[in-house]
Design a protein around this motif. Sequence first.
Motif, PDB file in Angstrom:
ATOM      1  N   ALA A  16       1.137  -0.987   0.164  1.00 21.69           N
ATOM      2  CA  ALA A  16      -0.121  -0.003   0.287  1.00 21.69           C
ATOM      3  C   ALA A  16       0.906   1.125  -0.246  1.00 21.69           C
ATOM      4  N   LEU A  72       2.657   1.633  -3.797  1.00 25.62           N
ATOM      5  CA  LEU A  72       1.759   2.206  -4.391  1.00 25.62           C
ATOM      6  C   LEU A  72       1.231   2.788  -4.213  1.00 25.62           C
ATOM      7  N   ILE A 115       4.322   5.801  -5.113  1.00 23.52           N
ATOM      8  CA  ILE A 115       4.692   5.130  -7.534  1.00 23.52           C
ATOM      9  C   ILE A 115       3.184   6.299  -8.227  1.00 23.52           C
ATOM     10  N   LEU A 116       1.717   6.003  -7.019  1.00 17.59           N
ATOM     11  CA  LEU A 116       0.376   7.020  -7.636  1.00 17.59           C
ATOM     12  C   LEU A 116       0.465   8.892  -7.080  1.00 17.59           C
ATOM     13  N   ASP A 158       2.919   9.653 -10.198  1.00 19.13           N
ATOM     14  CA  ASP A 158       1.638   9.353 -11.463  1.00 19.13           C
ATOM     15  C   ASP A 158       1.114  10.733 -11.906  1.00 19.13           C
ATOM     16  N   SER A 212      -0.485   6.108   4.122  1.00 20.91           N
ATOM     17  CA  SER A 212      -1.277   4.748   2.780  1.00 20.91           C
ATOM     18  C   SER A 212      -2.486   5.758   3.169  1.00 20.91           C
ATOM     19  N   ILE A 213      -3.425   5.599   4.123  1.00 21.67           N
ATOM     20  CA  ILE A 213      -4.763   6.290   3.731  1.00 21.67           C
ATOM     21  C   ILE A 213      -4.356   7.950   3.369  1.00 21.67           C
ATOM     22  N   LEU A 256      -3.619   8.196  -0.376  1.00 18.82           N
ATOM     23  CA  LEU A 256      -4.623   7.314  -0.975  1.00 18.82           C
ATOM     24  C   LEU A 256      -6.455   7.990  -1.461  1.00 18.82           C
ATOM     25  N   LEU A 257      -6.370   8.267   0.158  1.00 21.17           N
ATOM     26  CA  LEU A 257      -7.411   9.307  -0.280  1.00 21.17           C
ATOM     27  C   LEU A 257      -7.086  10.612  -1.988  1.00 21.17           C
ATOM     28  N   ILE A 311      -5.044  10.652  -3.626  1.00 18.86           N
ATOM     29  CA  ILE A 311      -4.897  10.383  -5.085  1.00 18.86           C
ATOM     30  C   ILE A 311      -6.117   9.702  -6.274  1.00 18.86           C
ATOM     31  N   PHE A 312      -7.497   8.955  -5.578  1.00 21.13           N
ATOM     32  CA  PHE A 312      -8.632   8.884  -5.578  1.00 21.13           C
ATOM     33  C   PHE A 312      -9.290   9.911  -6.734  1.00 21.13           C
ATOM     34  N   TYR A 314      -8.024  10.851  -9.621  1.00 20.67           N
ATOM     35  CA  TYR A 314      -8.151   9.641 -10.420  1.00 20.67           C
ATOM     36  C   TYR A 314      -9.576  10.361 -10.909  1.00 20.67           C
ATOM     37  N   LYS A 343     -10.142  13.528 -13.573  1.00 17.91           N
ATOM     38  CA  LYS A 343      -9.455  12.450 -14.762  1.00 17.91           C
ATOM     39  C   LYS A 343     -10.173  12.323 -15.419  1.00 17.91           C
ATOM     40  N   VAL A 344     -11.131  10.948 -14.951  1.00 20.18           N
ATOM     41  CA  VAL A 344     -11.754  10.331 -15.829  1.00 20.18           C
ATOM     42  C   VAL A 344     -13.738  11.444 -16.263  1.00 20.18           C
ATOM     43  N   VAL A 350     -14.825  11.761   4.613  1.00 19.79           N
ATOM     44  CA  VAL A 350     -13.347  11.403   5.483  1.00 19.79           C
ATOM     45  C   VAL A 350     -12.992  12.662   6.806  1.00 19.79           C
TER      46      VAL A 350
END
Lengths: 124, 176
Positions: free
Chosen positions: B16, B19, B22-23, B26, B79-80, B83-84, B86-87, B90, B93-94, B112
């Motif tokens: 985690a 990841l 890395i992201l 990105d 990590s949390i 990643l939050l 980063i999500f 994304y 972007k979507v 959150v």
Amino acid sequence: MNTKNAAVKIVFGSIIFLFSGALAYFAASYSEKNGWLDYWITLVLFAALFMTVGILVSRIFSISLGFLFSADVLFLYALGANVETVQVIYKAILVAFILVALYFVAWYKIPEESSTGSAPPDNI
Amino acid sequence: MELLLAIILWPFVVFAVGLALILLFDVSGPGIFGAFSAFWWVLLLVVLVVMGRKNKLSGKPQTAYEQLETTRQFAIIASIALLLPIFVRYLFKVFDSGLPAAILGLMLGFGVAAWGMFIKGHKAVTYGNIIGGAIIILYVYAQLWNMGDVARIIAAAFGLGAAVVVSVIKLKDKLS
């Protein structure tokens, strides 16, 4: 915990980690050179294999952790090198999945403040 | 099953964290949220100082096992917290950085962060949610600023509504 015993387990786990990583790397290079399978796909297949083996031998901590950490490194290496080619929606789904798993781990497996005095397990 | 979960815990946590890093590379570009920007170093410094002072103030020396548990907890929080946002990035972007993504981002960020403020006894979830939620809110507001007047009004209204609700719940004992 017997310190010498623990040191031996760490050494063997590290050897398994290093050799499994080397095996995957050399196999992937050889496979690509001979045109059998793509380099990255071979690495990911080996990572999945090591993860499966690590789970199956979970009773023997050092072997299991050696394989699991090797799978970690291979997955992260493959993802890191190809992250730009993966579609955004799949990356979003991966992140969502890992977040849910992290919340599960944090909620159920991380000891609360009141229980931080618990003794470590003896069978590591 | 318990043994299996205990075995795969550390490899999963390491995965985690890897990841998330890395992201992070990105999604980040130049600017305040860039991969090597001062923002992340200052945030890491603040977190380390707070955790260091907390350990010092507790006065109790930690055993090796407890130090390992603390390290794992810190890794999960980091990590949390990474990643939050980063999500959410994304999601932007979507949805091509449109208003739906901004509204979803605001709901997730405030949601959150509020969850982190109200739960008790789960330090990793609390700190991860509060830090991650704060970064999401900062990022979404930075994006909304460029979307025009309507988006700014929505952002301000959302922030005001969330602040009022959280304040009422937190301070309800002091209101009467």
